[in-house]
Design a protein around this motif. Structure first.
Motif, short mmCIF file in Angstrom:
data_model
loop_
_atom_site.label_atom_id
_atom_site.label_comp_id
_atom_site.label_asym_id
_atom_site.label_seq_id
_atom_site.Cartn_x
_atom_site.Cartn_y
_atom_site.Cartn_z
N ARG A 5 27.57 -18.00 47.11
CA ARG A 5 26.86 -18.78 48.12
C ARG A 5 26.53 -20.18 47.62
O ARG A 5 26.56 -21.16 48.37
N LEU A 6 26.21 -20.28 46.34
CA LEU A 6 25.85 -21.58 45.77
C LEU A 6 27.08 -22.39 45.37
O LEU A 6 27.01 -23.63 45.25
N GLY A 7 28.19 -21.70 45.12
CA GLY A 7 29.40 -22.39 44.70
C GLY A 7 29.34 -22.86 43.26
O GLY A 7 30.03 -23.82 42.89
N ILE A 8 28.51 -22.19 42.46
CA ILE A 8 28.41 -22.55 41.03
C ILE A 8 28.32 -21.27 40.20
O ILE A 8 27.97 -20.20 40.72
N ALA A 9 28.65 -21.38 38.92
CA ALA A 9 28.49 -20.25 38.00
C ALA A 9 27.08 -20.27 37.41
O ALA A 9 26.61 -21.31 36.95
N LEU A 10 26.43 -19.13 37.48
CA LEU A 10 25.07 -19.02 36.93
C LEU A 10 25.08 -18.41 35.53
O LEU A 10 24.14 -18.65 34.76
N PHE A 11 26.11 -17.62 35.22
CA PHE A 11 26.24 -17.00 33.91
C PHE A 11 27.61 -17.31 33.33
O PHE A 11 28.60 -17.46 34.06
N GLN A 12 27.66 -17.42 32.03
CA GLN A 12 28.92 -17.42 31.30
C GLN A 12 29.15 -16.00 30.82
O GLN A 12 28.30 -15.42 30.13
N ARG A 13 30.29 -15.39 31.20
CA ARG A 13 30.61 -14.04 30.78
C ARG A 13 31.46 -14.10 29.53
O ARG A 13 32.43 -14.88 29.46
N HIS A 14 31.12 -13.27 28.54
CA HIS A 14 31.92 -13.21 27.32
C HIS A 14 31.84 -11.80 26.76
O HIS A 14 31.12 -10.93 27.29
N VAL B 262 26.34 -11.82 28.51
CA VAL B 262 26.26 -12.98 29.40
C VAL B 262 25.22 -13.95 28.85
O VAL B 262 24.32 -13.57 28.11
N SER B 263 25.37 -15.21 29.23
CA SER B 263 24.37 -16.23 28.91
C SER B 263 24.30 -17.19 30.09
O SER B 263 25.26 -17.36 30.84
N LEU B 264 23.16 -17.79 30.27
CA LEU B 264 22.94 -18.67 31.42
C LEU B 264 23.67 -20.00 31.23
O LEU B 264 23.74 -20.55 30.13
N THR B 265 24.18 -20.50 32.34
CA THR B 265 24.68 -21.87 32.36
C THR B 265 23.49 -22.81 32.54
O THR B 265 22.36 -22.38 32.76
N ALA C 190 16.85 -19.96 37.22
CA ALA C 190 16.06 -18.87 36.64
C ALA C 190 14.60 -19.28 36.47
O ALA C 190 13.68 -18.50 36.74
N ASP C 191 14.38 -20.52 36.04
CA ASP C 191 13.00 -21.00 35.88
C ASP C 191 12.28 -21.03 37.23
O ASP C 191 11.13 -20.59 37.34
N ALA C 192 12.97 -21.53 38.26
CA ALA C 192 12.35 -21.62 39.58
C ALA C 192 12.12 -20.23 40.17
O ALA C 192 11.06 -19.95 40.76
N ALA C 193 13.12 -19.35 40.05
CA ALA C 193 13.00 -18.01 40.62
C ALA C 193 11.91 -17.22 39.90
O ALA C 193 11.11 -16.50 40.53
N GLU D 54 17.07 -13.05 38.72
CA GLU D 54 15.92 -13.39 37.87
C GLU D 54 15.74 -12.37 36.76
O GLU D 54 15.48 -12.72 35.60
N SER D 55 15.89 -11.09 37.07
CA SER D 55 15.75 -10.05 36.05
C SER D 55 16.88 -10.14 35.03
O SER D 55 16.64 -10.04 33.82
N ALA D 56 18.11 -10.33 35.51
CA ALA D 56 19.24 -10.45 34.59
C ALA D 56 19.09 -11.67 33.69
O ALA D 56 19.41 -11.63 32.49
N ALA D 57 18.58 -12.78 34.25
CA ALA D 57 18.38 -13.99 33.45
C ALA D 57 17.31 -13.77 32.40
O ALA D 57 17.43 -14.24 31.26
N ARG D 58 16.26 -13.05 32.75
CA ARG D 58 15.16 -12.81 31.82
C ARG D 58 15.61 -11.91 30.67
O ARG D 58 15.23 -12.11 29.51
N HIS D 59 16.42 -10.89 31.00
CA HIS D 59 16.88 -9.96 29.97
C HIS D 59 18.17 -10.42 29.29
O HIS D 59 18.50 -9.90 28.21
N GLN D 60 18.89 -11.37 29.94
CA GLN D 60 20.21 -11.78 29.44
C GLN D 60 21.12 -10.55 29.31
O GLN D 60 21.96 -10.45 28.41
N ASN D 61 20.93 -9.62 30.27
CA ASN D 61 21.67 -8.36 30.18
C ASN D 61 21.61 -7.68 31.55
O ASN D 61 20.52 -7.42 32.07
N PHE D 62 22.77 -7.38 32.13
CA PHE D 62 22.80 -6.76 33.45
C PHE D 62 22.29 -5.32 33.40
O PHE D 62 21.64 -4.85 34.34
#
Length: 294
Positions: free
Chosen positions: A47-56, A60-63, A70-73, A15-23
């Motif tokens: 655990r979820l079997g999905i990508a949550l971030f696109q690394r470049h 990073v940016s959210l998928t 991120a909205d729910a968390a 949630e923090s990484a998603a809010r900042h868009q920065n690890f």
């Protein structure tokens, strides 16, 4: 799939990484390392079997799925923070005493004594309201009041704190003060008054002068303003013993010749009769009643 409690650290990091868009920024906020935040996010993705971030290369940016989580968390963690803060505030409120009283009484009598209370009860916090209007003792209102009056108010328990006397005071440099030898001489100099129901008329009558024309040059709504005006050399103020003490102690004001008039009213500690005082408020009442008046 049920969300287990051991997911919470990973969700908080995500949630923090998603809010900042920065690890790195998330790591600084959470007091972790950037690699620890990255580890939590990869663990959650596995655990979820999905990508949550696109690394470049730029970061990073959210998928789409990451944005949804991120909205729910963010909403869930905000709700938890709010509840925790509310519970913590309720606990702290048990040691909070809300007092309503007079500005003049607070500045001249109460505040100088508060260091002694703080030393005896370091865990009790005080919120003091000195608005002129009488405060309602309803739910959410003050626990206690200190009022100046006859000692009986509907719906309130009133405990007598102390009485008072009234006498004339002036600055040592007031022109004509050297000619004052009796109460009669005081009427020849400018007088300063407040809006209370006992004043110069009562004092002159008590001194035995019934025909004195009392026409104060300055009238204030607050007793401390009367004393400050007298200290500035504007005239003679009729002082209340409990309020004037700091001015007399500092030498800014002198007590003039003439009798002391017993106050018609006294100071009372009051609280609502319909509810029992909390321990912190009771401790403050007990301390107040143990204080010497002078």
């Amino acid at each position: 799939m049920k969300t287990r409690t051991d997911w919470l650290p990973a969700l908080a990091a995500f949630e923090s990484a998603a809010r900042h868009q920065n690890f790195a920024h998330a790591a600084e906020e959470l007091h972790l390392t950037a690699s620890a935040v990255s580890h939590h996010v990869r663990k959650l993705e596995a655990r979820l079997g999905i990508a949550l971030f696109q690394r470049h290369a730029r970061g990073v940016s959210l998928t789409t799925e990451g944005r949804q989580l991120a909205d729910a968390a963010g909403s869930a963690l905000t709700d938890i923070d709010s509840v925790v803060h509310d519970l913590h505030s309720r606990r702290d409120d048990r040691r909070l005493v809300r007092l309503t009283t007079l500005h003049s009484f607070t500045n001249s009598w109460l505040t100088p004594r508060l260091p002694a209370f703080a030393a005896a009860h370091p865990d009790i916090r005080l919120h003091i309201d000195t608005e002129i209007a009488l405060t309602r003792f309803d739910d959410g209102g003050p626990d206690l009041g200190i009022r100046h009056g006859p000692g009986h108010w509907q719906g309130l328990v009133a405990l007598r704190l102390m009485g008072e006397t009234m006498f004339p005071v002036a600055a040592a440099g007031l022109p004509g003060i050297d000619r004052i030898g009796s109460a009669a001489d005081i009427a020849t100099l400018p007088l300063i008054a407040d809006n209370t129901r006992q004043g110069w008329h009562d004092w002159f009558r008590h001194a035995g002068f019934h025909g004195v024309q009392v026409d104060p040059r300055y009238v204030f709504s607050d007793s401390t303003a009367v004393l400050e005006a007298a200290a500035q050399g504007l005239g003679i103020g009729l002082a209340r013993q409990r309020i004037v003490a700091p001015w007399l102690a500092s030498g800014r004001l002198l007590q003039l010749p003439g009798p002391e008039l017993a106050g018609r009213f006294a100071y009372y500690v009051v609280h609502p009769a319909h509810r029992r005082l909390r321990p912190a408020a009771q401790a403050f009442v007990d301390w107040l009643l143990s204080q010497p008046p002078g």
